[in-house]
Design an enzyme around this catalytic site. Structure first.
Site, PDB file in Angstrom:
ATOM      1  N   LYS A  12       4.581  15.085   3.010  1.00 39.15           N
ATOM      2  CA  LYS A  12       5.116  15.521   1.719  1.00 39.15           C
ATOM      3  C   LYS A  12       4.697  16.967   1.426  1.00 39.15           C
ATOM      4  O   LYS A  12       3.806  17.521   2.094  1.00 39.15           O
ATOM      5  CB  LYS A  12       4.601  14.568   0.623  1.00 39.15           C
ATOM      6  CG  LYS A  12       5.066  13.115   0.800  1.00 39.15           C
ATOM      7  CD  LYS A  12       4.554  12.233  -0.341  1.00 39.15           C
ATOM      8  CE  LYS A  12       4.967  10.787  -0.163  1.00 39.15           C
ATOM      9  NZ  LYS A  12       4.500   9.940  -1.316  1.00 39.15           N
ATOM     10  N   TYR A  52      14.502   7.435  -2.626  1.00 35.88           N
ATOM     11  CA  TYR A  52      13.632   6.731  -3.581  1.00 35.88           C
ATOM     12  C   TYR A  52      14.419   5.879  -4.578  1.00 35.88           C
ATOM     13  O   TYR A  52      13.940   5.631  -5.679  1.00 35.88           O
ATOM     14  CB  TYR A  52      12.741   7.729  -4.313  1.00 35.88           C
ATOM     15  CG  TYR A  52      11.512   8.150  -3.519  1.00 35.88           C
ATOM     16  CD1 TYR A  52      10.640   7.200  -2.981  1.00 35.88           C
ATOM     17  CD2 TYR A  52      11.202   9.494  -3.333  1.00 35.88           C
ATOM     18  CE1 TYR A  52       9.515   7.585  -2.265  1.00 35.88           C
ATOM     19  CE2 TYR A  52      10.065   9.885  -2.619  1.00 35.88           C
ATOM     20  CZ  TYR A  52       9.219   8.912  -2.093  1.00 35.88           C
ATOM     21  OH  TYR A  52       8.090   9.290  -1.399  1.00 35.88           O
ATOM     22  N   ASN A 119       0.202  11.972  -2.474  1.00 35.92           N
ATOM     23  CA  ASN A 119      -0.584  11.236  -1.475  1.00 35.92           C
ATOM     24  C   ASN A 119      -0.186  11.566  -0.028  1.00 35.92           C
ATOM     25  O   ASN A 119      -0.382  10.747   0.868  1.00 35.92           O
ATOM     26  CB  ASN A 119      -0.526   9.735  -1.759  1.00 35.92           C
ATOM     27  CG  ASN A 119       0.896   9.218  -1.773  1.00 35.92           C
ATOM     28  OD1 ASN A 119       1.821   9.911  -1.337  1.00 35.92           O
ATOM     29  ND2 ASN A 119       1.083   8.002  -2.249  1.00 35.92           N
ATOM     30  N   HIS A 122       4.644   9.771   3.544  1.00 36.55           N
ATOM     31  CA  HIS A 122       5.491   8.592   3.337  1.00 36.55           C
ATOM     32  C   HIS A 122       5.646   7.889   4.670  1.00 36.55           C
ATOM     33  O   HIS A 122       5.768   8.543   5.708  1.00 36.55           O
ATOM     34  CB  HIS A 122       6.878   9.013   2.844  1.00 36.55           C
ATOM     35  CG  HIS A 122       7.898   7.900   2.925  1.00 36.55           C
ATOM     36  ND1 HIS A 122       8.021   6.951   1.936  1.00 36.55           N
ATOM     37  CD2 HIS A 122       8.778   7.560   3.911  1.00 36.55           C
ATOM     38  CE1 HIS A 122       8.961   6.071   2.315  1.00 36.55           C
ATOM     39  NE2 HIS A 122       9.432   6.425   3.498  1.00 36.55           N
ATOM     40  N   GLU A 133      16.296   4.754   6.009  1.00 38.75           N
ATOM     41  CA  GLU A 133      15.687   6.080   5.800  1.00 38.75           C
ATOM     42  C   GLU A 133      15.910   7.004   6.995  1.00 38.75           C
ATOM     43  O   GLU A 133      16.131   8.203   6.821  1.00 38.75           O
ATOM     44  CB  GLU A 133      14.182   5.916   5.516  1.00 38.75           C
ATOM     45  CG  GLU A 133      13.930   5.199   4.187  1.00 38.75           C
ATOM     46  CD  GLU A 133      12.466   4.828   3.963  1.00 38.75           C
ATOM     47  OE1 GLU A 133      11.623   5.118   4.846  1.00 38.75           O
ATOM     48  OE2 GLU A 133      12.165   4.227   2.908  1.00 38.75           O
TER      49      GLU A 133
HETATM   50  P1  DAT Z   1       4.215   4.125  -0.957  1.00 34.72           P
HETATM   51  O1  DAT Z   1       4.460   5.609  -0.777  1.00 34.72           O
HETATM   52  O2  DAT Z   1       2.782   3.768  -0.696  1.00 34.72           O
HETATM   53  O3  DAT Z   1       5.192   3.266  -0.223  1.00 34.72           O
HETATM   54  P2  DAT Z   1       5.723   3.510  -3.370  1.00 34.72           P
HETATM   55  O4  DAT Z   1       6.924   3.411  -2.500  1.00 34.72           O
HETATM   56  O5  DAT Z   1       5.390   2.355  -4.256  1.00 34.72           O
HETATM   57  O6  DAT Z   1       4.404   3.849  -2.520  1.00 34.72           O
HETATM   58  O7  DAT Z   1       5.864   4.786  -4.341  1.00 34.72           O
HETATM   59  C1  DAT Z   1       6.435   5.984  -3.877  1.00 34.72           C
HETATM   60  C2  DAT Z   1       5.542   7.133  -4.295  1.00 34.72           C
HETATM   61  O8  DAT Z   1       5.520   7.248  -5.731  1.00 34.72           O
HETATM   62  C3  DAT Z   1       4.066   6.958  -3.923  1.00 34.72           C
HETATM   63  O9  DAT Z   1       3.807   7.389  -2.600  1.00 34.72           O
HETATM   64  C4  DAT Z   1       3.352   7.762  -4.953  1.00 34.72           C
HETATM   65  C5  DAT Z   1       4.211   7.581  -6.188  1.00 34.72           C
HETATM   66  N1  DAT Z   1       3.740   6.480  -7.041  1.00 34.72           N
HETATM   67  C6  DAT Z   1       3.883   5.150  -6.800  1.00 34.72           C
HETATM   68  N2  DAT Z   1       3.366   4.403  -7.789  1.00 34.72           N
HETATM   69  C7  DAT Z   1       2.879   5.296  -8.693  1.00 34.72           C
HETATM   70  C8  DAT Z   1       2.216   5.171  -9.965  1.00 34.72           C
HETATM   71  N3  DAT Z   1       1.972   3.971 -10.500  1.00 34.72           N
HETATM   72  N4  DAT Z   1       1.846   6.299 -10.601  1.00 34.72           N
HETATM   73  C9  DAT Z   1       2.102   7.517 -10.074  1.00 34.72           C
HETATM   74  N5  DAT Z   1       2.728   7.718  -8.919  1.00 34.72           N
HETATM   75  C10 DAT Z   1       3.110   6.621  -8.216  1.00 34.72           C
HETATM   76 MG    MG Z   2       7.283   3.178  -0.500  1.00 34.40          MG
END
Ligand code: DAT
Ligand code: MG
Length: 139
Positions: A12, A52, A119, A122, A133
């Site tokens: 990212k 997303y 973070n 992805h 994807e």
């Molecule tokens: P991942 O990337 O671990 O698959 P995800 O698909 O649930 O996580 O969410 C996509 C991204 O959105 C994630 O990498 C960071 C952000 N994110 C997810 N949950 C969040 C939250 N509760 N607060 C802030 N950012 C969040």
């Molecule tokens: Mg995810």
């Protein structure tokens, strides 16, 4: 015997801007997974909203899209047996504050007090997500 899989990995904008691309690639290569394709992408809203789609309507959705638009992303087509699960294990859990030390997010990430967690990486979360994807980012 497990099936050879492919997954989509993204480094990212925070990973690229913090010069952590090499560190992250080193971990992926050291684990033994195979780089099939790799490119630097300035992702537009159209691509990111499809990527997303599952998060549309959530409080962090708009900040997430804006963050992903903020700079270049390294997109990787990564292959290996059980690579989908294996890369998610290398990445660590979503929240970098509590992601396990030894993982990409646990070692290199932290909470910056923003509306979206930055973070670093992805990784597709299932075979269906990986197919969808990889088509979005590479076809
Ligand atoms: P991942 O990337 O671990 O698959 P995800 O698909 O649930 O996580 O969410 C996509 C991204 O959105 C994630 O990498 C960071 C952000 N994110 C997810 N949950 C969040 C939250 N509760 N607060 C802030 N950012 C969040
Ligand atoms: Mg995810």
């Amino acid at each position: 015997m497990s099936v050879l899989e492919e997954t989509l990995v993204l480094i990212k904008p925070d990973g690229v801007v913090r010069n952590l691309t090499g560190d992250i690639l080193k971990r992926i290569e050291a684990k033994g997974y195979k780089l099939v394709d790799i490119k630097l992408v300035d992702a537009d809203r159209e691509l990111l909203s499809q990527h997303y789609a599952e998060h549309e309507g959530k409080a962090f959705y708009e900040p997430l899209i804006e963050f992903m638009e903020s700079g270049p992303i390294v997109a990787i087509r990564l292959a290996g047996n059980r690579v989908i699960e294996g890369f998610r294990a290398l990445a660590g859990t979503t929240d970098p504050t509590t992601a396990a030390p030894g993982t990409i997010r646990g070692d290199l990430g932290r909470d910056w007090g923003l509306a979206v967690q930055q973070n670093l990486v992805h990784g597709s979360d299932s075979a269906e997500s990986a197919d969808r994807e990889l088509t979005l980012w590479f076809d």
